[in-house]
Scaffold this active site. Structure first.
Site, PDB file in Angstrom:
ATOM      1  N   ASP A 107       0.716  -1.075   0.143  1.00 40.60           N
ATOM      2  CA  ASP A 107       0.121  -0.200   0.105  1.00 40.60           C
ATOM      3  C   ASP A 107       0.802   1.278   0.281  1.00 40.60           C
ATOM      4  OD1 ASP A 107      -2.151   1.834   0.153  1.00 40.60           O
ATOM      5  OD2 ASP A 107      -2.621   1.073   2.185  1.00 40.60           O
ATOM      6  N   SER A 161      -7.928   4.968  -0.276  1.00 39.85           N
ATOM      7  CA  SER A 161      -7.318   3.660  -0.897  1.00 39.85           C
ATOM      8  C   SER A 161      -9.077   3.349  -1.379  1.00 39.85           C
ATOM      9  CB  SER A 161      -6.904   2.814  -0.795  1.00 39.85           C
ATOM     10  OG  SER A 161      -5.437   2.914  -0.477  1.00 39.85           O
ATOM     11  N   GLN A 191      -4.916  -1.665  -7.670  1.00 37.48           N
ATOM     12  CA  GLN A 191      -5.540  -1.002  -6.647  1.00 37.48           C
ATOM     13  C   GLN A 191      -6.285   0.357  -7.335  1.00 37.48           C
ATOM     14  OE1 GLN A 191      -3.655   2.410  -3.588  1.00 37.48           O
ATOM     15  NE2 GLN A 191      -4.560   0.734  -2.480  1.00 37.48           N
TER      16      GLN A 191
END
Length: 309
Positions: A215, A239, A293
């Protein structure tokens, strides 16, 4: 002067953070980040949810992928409850569904798929970029100290503490840190990463640490073509989802305490969202994980613009 924790103490803290505790009835508890403030780091929730799924999966099965949706921002300082469920149990594959909750409110849904290891046809299309090895690059933390020195009084005490907070994972970026760059740049980035001290020989833990680190830098890649930064207060973002596919070239499980190269790119942004992809390679150039993502990415308007004046 505040005494800094040792590298091993930082990594031991990360291991504790990513070790979920069984709470009965297919429930697990994840502890909060000690001293954490504000919103929980998304990689932490993904990694803890993966650990809950791995703890609930049958022996002999290895996680090969996960797909997660962030529903709400988590709050630091609160424990997180992870409820697991099995929707499929096969001879070669099985899955676990996980719902992460704080104070009874769902903040993340995750589904992880597991496979009993087997041999099969192998190929790798992705090529490792020609980048300097980590030994030839400066730690991102050294660059962070330079940023704080240059900012002087323009940076609040809280911002300085956030930027300089000791981290259990060392990053060494190829090129300027994305949140420092004011000039538009191609939407791609490369960073080496590893834990600052050895981890236990637990493949499930190494997958969780890789999920945690995946991340980092990812959503920032979508900001590069626009020359904007979250750190400078020019963007609002979060996110929305996160997916990882774990690969095991030649049957080897990747280690997060050895240098891994994280290569990210962003083929598209628009509509208040940015889409990002990542590939993680080991030192031998073998692809050990793939990441995708999408995140909310909105330009923060100045007060005069927001009011229409």
């Amino acid at each position: 002067m505040i005494e800094q924790p040792s590298p091993q103490a930082l990594v031991d803290g990360l291991v504790r953070l990513l070790t979920v505790v069984p709470a009965g009835n297919d429930l697990f508890t994840g502890i909060p980040q000690p001293g954490g403030k504000g919103r929980v780091f998304g990689g932490q929730i993904v990694a803890q949810a993966l650990q809950a799924a791995q703890a609930d999966a049958p022996d002999g099965f290895t996680a090969h992928s996960l797909h997660a949706y962030f529903l709400r921002g988590g709050t630091e300082g609160l424990a997180t409850e992870y409820a697991t469920a099995c929707d499929f149990e096969g001879r070669s594959f099985t899955n676990r569904r996980v719902v992460a909750r704080q104070d009874g409110t769902a903040i993340l849904n995750l589904t992880a798929s597991f496979q009993r290891p087997e041999s099969g046809l192998e190929h790798q299309d992705a090529a490792t970029p020609d980048v300097p090895p980590p030994e030839e690059l400066e730690s991102d933390m050294a660059e962070r100290h330079k940023v704080v020195q240059r900012a002087g009084d323009r940076m609040t005490e809280a911002q300085r503490a956030l930027v300089l907070r000791p981290r259990p994972i060392e990053m060494r970026s190829v090129g300027p840190l994305h949140w420092m760059n004011r000039e538009p740049a191609p939407p791609c980035a490369q960073s080496w990463f590893r834990t600052v001290a050895p981890l236990p020989d637990d493949p499930a833990l190494h997958r969780a640490v890789i999920a945690y680190a995946s991340d980092y830098t990812l959503l920032g890649t979508a900001a590069l073509p626009h020359g904007l930064s979250w750190m400078r207060g020019e963007l609002v973002g979060a996110s929305l989802d996160h997916a990882i596919w774990f690969h095991s070239p030649k049957g080897k499980q990747p280690r997060a305490d050895e240098w891994l190269l994280y290569v990210t790119d962003s083929p598209w942004s628009g509509g208040g969202r940015g889409f990002n992809r990542g590939q993680i390679f080991n030192r031998e150039g073998e692809l050990v994980a793939s990441v995708a993502q999408e995140g909310m990415m909105r330009q923060r308007l100045r007060k005069s613009e927001a009011s229409g004046s």
